[in-house]
Design a protein around this motif. Structure first.
Motif, short mmCIF file in Angstrom:
data_model
loop_
_atom_site.label_atom_id
_atom_site.label_comp_id
_atom_site.label_asym_id
_atom_site.label_seq_id
_atom_site.Cartn_x
_atom_site.Cartn_y
_atom_site.Cartn_z
N ASP A 1 0.76 -1.24 0.00
CA ASP A 1 0.08 -0.10 -0.08
C ASP A 1 0.73 1.23 0.17
OD1 ASP A 1 -2.23 1.62 0.03
OD2 ASP A 1 -2.47 1.47 2.45
N GLU A 2 1.86 1.22 0.94
CA GLU A 2 2.95 2.37 1.08
C GLU A 2 3.38 2.72 -0.34
OE1 GLU A 2 3.64 4.88 3.33
OE2 GLU A 2 1.63 4.27 4.26
N VAL A 3 4.02 1.69 -1.05
CA VAL A 3 4.72 1.66 -2.26
C VAL A 3 3.84 2.37 -3.46
CG1 VAL A 3 5.71 0.30 -4.05
CG2 VAL A 3 6.37 0.15 -1.75
N ILE A 4 2.73 1.83 -3.50
CA ILE A 4 2.00 2.21 -4.48
C ILE A 4 1.36 3.80 -4.44
CG2 ILE A 4 -0.49 2.04 -5.36
CD1 ILE A 4 -0.23 -1.17 -4.94
N MET A 5 0.98 4.00 -3.10
CA MET A 5 0.59 5.21 -2.96
C MET A 5 1.54 6.55 -3.03
SD MET A 5 -2.60 4.78 -2.79
CE MET A 5 -3.02 6.28 -2.78
N ARG A 6 2.99 5.88 -2.49
CA ARG A 6 3.91 6.95 -2.66
C ARG A 6 4.35 7.08 -4.23
NH1 ARG A 6 2.25 6.89 1.62
NH2 ARG A 6 1.02 8.28 0.47
N GLY A 7 4.32 6.15 -4.80
CA GLY A 7 4.50 6.06 -6.15
C GLY A 7 3.63 6.99 -6.96
N ASN A 8 2.05 6.90 -6.43
CA ASN A 8 1.34 7.90 -6.99
C ASN A 8 1.57 9.27 -6.75
OD1 ASN A 8 -0.31 5.65 -8.01
ND2 ASN A 8 -1.74 5.77 -6.31
N ASP A 9 2.23 9.59 -5.63
CA ASP A 9 2.67 11.00 -5.02
C ASP A 9 3.57 11.55 -5.84
OD1 ASP A 9 0.58 10.85 -3.19
OD2 ASP A 9 1.94 10.33 -1.64
N LEU A 10 4.51 10.55 -6.25
CA LEU A 10 5.67 10.99 -6.99
C LEU A 10 5.30 11.34 -8.77
CD1 LEU A 10 8.87 11.08 -7.33
CD2 LEU A 10 8.94 8.89 -8.19
N VAL A 11 4.44 10.59 -9.00
CA VAL A 11 3.98 10.87 -10.44
C VAL A 11 2.97 12.19 -10.41
CG1 VAL A 11 2.46 10.14 -12.36
CG2 VAL A 11 3.67 8.38 -11.15
N PHE A 12 2.22 12.38 -9.44
CA PHE A 12 1.74 13.64 -9.35
C PHE A 12 2.48 14.93 -9.05
CE2 PHE A 12 -2.54 11.39 -8.00
CZ PHE A 12 -3.10 12.21 -9.12
N ALA A 13 3.76 14.55 -8.71
CA ALA A 13 4.62 15.65 -8.75
C ALA A 13 5.23 16.20 -10.06
CB ALA A 13 5.88 15.27 -7.70
N PHE A 14 5.09 15.34 -11.00
CA PHE A 14 5.59 15.82 -12.40
C PHE A 14 4.31 16.04 -13.25
CE2 PHE A 14 9.00 13.45 -10.57
CZ PHE A 14 10.06 14.25 -10.84
N PRO A 15 3.97 17.27 -13.61
CA PRO A 15 2.94 17.41 -14.68
C PRO A 15 2.86 16.84 -15.90
CG PRO A 15 3.72 19.48 -13.74
CD PRO A 15 4.82 18.46 -13.36
N ALA A 16 1.72 16.37 -16.60
CA ALA A 16 1.87 15.75 -17.84
C ALA A 16 2.78 16.09 -18.78
CB ALA A 16 0.42 15.62 -18.06
N LEU A 17 2.57 17.47 -19.09
CA LEU A 17 3.66 18.30 -19.90
C LEU A 17 5.11 17.99 -19.58
CD1 LEU A 17 3.82 20.15 -22.40
CD2 LEU A 17 3.74 22.01 -20.89
N LEU A 18 5.36 18.03 -18.39
CA LEU A 18 6.73 17.73 -18.16
C LEU A 18 7.32 16.16 -18.09
CD1 LEU A 18 9.62 18.74 -16.98
CD2 LEU A 18 8.79 18.38 -14.61
N ILE A 19 6.37 15.44 -18.10
CA ILE A 19 6.58 14.08 -18.52
C ILE A 19 6.75 13.73 -19.88
CG2 ILE A 19 5.53 11.77 -18.27
CD1 ILE A 19 4.34 12.32 -15.63
N ALA A 20 5.76 14.69 -20.55
CA ALA A 20 6.06 14.44 -22.09
C ALA A 20 7.48 14.98 -22.68
CB ALA A 20 4.86 15.20 -22.67
#
Length: 288
Positions: A116-135
């Motif tokens: 649970d911790e790994v999944i949710m902290r991974g989600n937080d990490l992705v949210f830290a980068f906007p879609a445009l920056l990921i692109a």
């Protein structure tokens, strides 16, 4: 049981038909979906066909929505651009839902665990980068294109569906019918698939419509800055980018793709609003 299911489905459908938001949204969305489907077999002109002598022509009987700076027919480009935008958004949202939902269900089934911790902290990490920056990061490695836009938008959608499915599933794990399933010997994976997922599917569908409209905006934004669909394939965002210096000379070149984006996003959002009312009678009554 099947008769009850059919009756409930008929009731939901009749309620949807009475929803003004859903019907207006369905009409707007259907127009662009139909235009995208028709573009596979017919367009007034070739979407990439250039006619320089007739560039920047205003709407007329020959070109219903005018032409761009290369003399390309705007209506043909809008039709093919609808196909591009809808396809990119649909695949990206589907990718996010197919990956994010199982992750959220797994996190809810193992609440408080390391998983649970790994999944949710991974989600937080992705949210830290906007879609445009990921692109931008993906483009720097693999180059610009529609596929990379799908990957970037899809990655951004994964934590959205993971958080939503986890939050919705957590409230169900304490319910009596889930406890009965556990007592009968069913494992967490089977319970999630047979009992949890069907009960949160309505919520996921509504969220998918919202993410779909955001996906269309994201695709247009990426194409606008040159990171999405590449020429000669038409894209609404690329059409806006090309028209930004010619608004004073030919306003229709920018207005048409801009209106296409606005109306499509508006239609999908109204559909999502109507579906939320259909699946939540209490919300519908409070608004009425």
């Amino acid at each position: 049981m099947s008769e009850i299911g059919f009756a409930r489905g008929d009731n939901l459908w009749s309620t949807a038909l009475r929803s003004r938001s859903f019907m207006i949204g369905a009409v707007l969305t259907s127009i662009f979906v139909l235009a995208a489907l028709i573009s596979f077999v017919w367009t007034p002109y070739g979407a990439a066909a250039q006619d320089i002598p007739n560039k920047l022509r205003p709407p007329s009987t020959a070109h219903w929505l005018g032409t761009d700076h290369f003399g390309r027919d705007t209506l043909s480009m809008i039709m093919v651009g609808a196909r591009t935008s809808i396809a990119v958004a649909l695949i990206a949202v589907g990718l996010g839902a197919l990956v994010g939902t199982p992750l959220g269900l797994a996190a809810a089934a193992r609440r408080g665990s390391l998983l649970d911790e790994v999944i949710m902290r991974g989600n937080d990490l992705v949210f830290a980068f906007p879609a445009l920056l990921i692109a931008i990061l993906i483009t720097a490695v693999f180059g610009p294109g529609a596929v990379n836009a799908i990957i970037a938008i899809g990655i951004f959608n994964i934590p959205v569906f993971a958080r939503l499915s986890r939050g919705a599933a957590l409230s169900l794990w304490q319910r009596e019918f889930i406890m009965a399933a556990r007592v009968s010997g069913k494992g967490a994976i089977r319970i999630s698939a047979e009992h949890i997922l069907p009960n949160i599917l309505n919520t996921l569908i509504v969220q998918a419509t919202i993410q779909f409209s955001l996906g269309i905006l994201a695709e247009a934004a990426l194409a606008y800055v040159g990171l999405g669909t590449q020429p000669p394939t038409p894209s609404w965002g690329k059409m806006l980018s090309d028209a930004q210096t010619m608004i004073s000379l030919a306003p229709h070149v920018a207005l048409v793709p801009g209106l296409a984006i606005v109306l499509t996003v508006l239609g999908v959002n109204l559909m999502g609003d109507g579906l939320r009312d259909v699946f939540d009678p209490q919300l519908r009554r409070s608004r009425g």
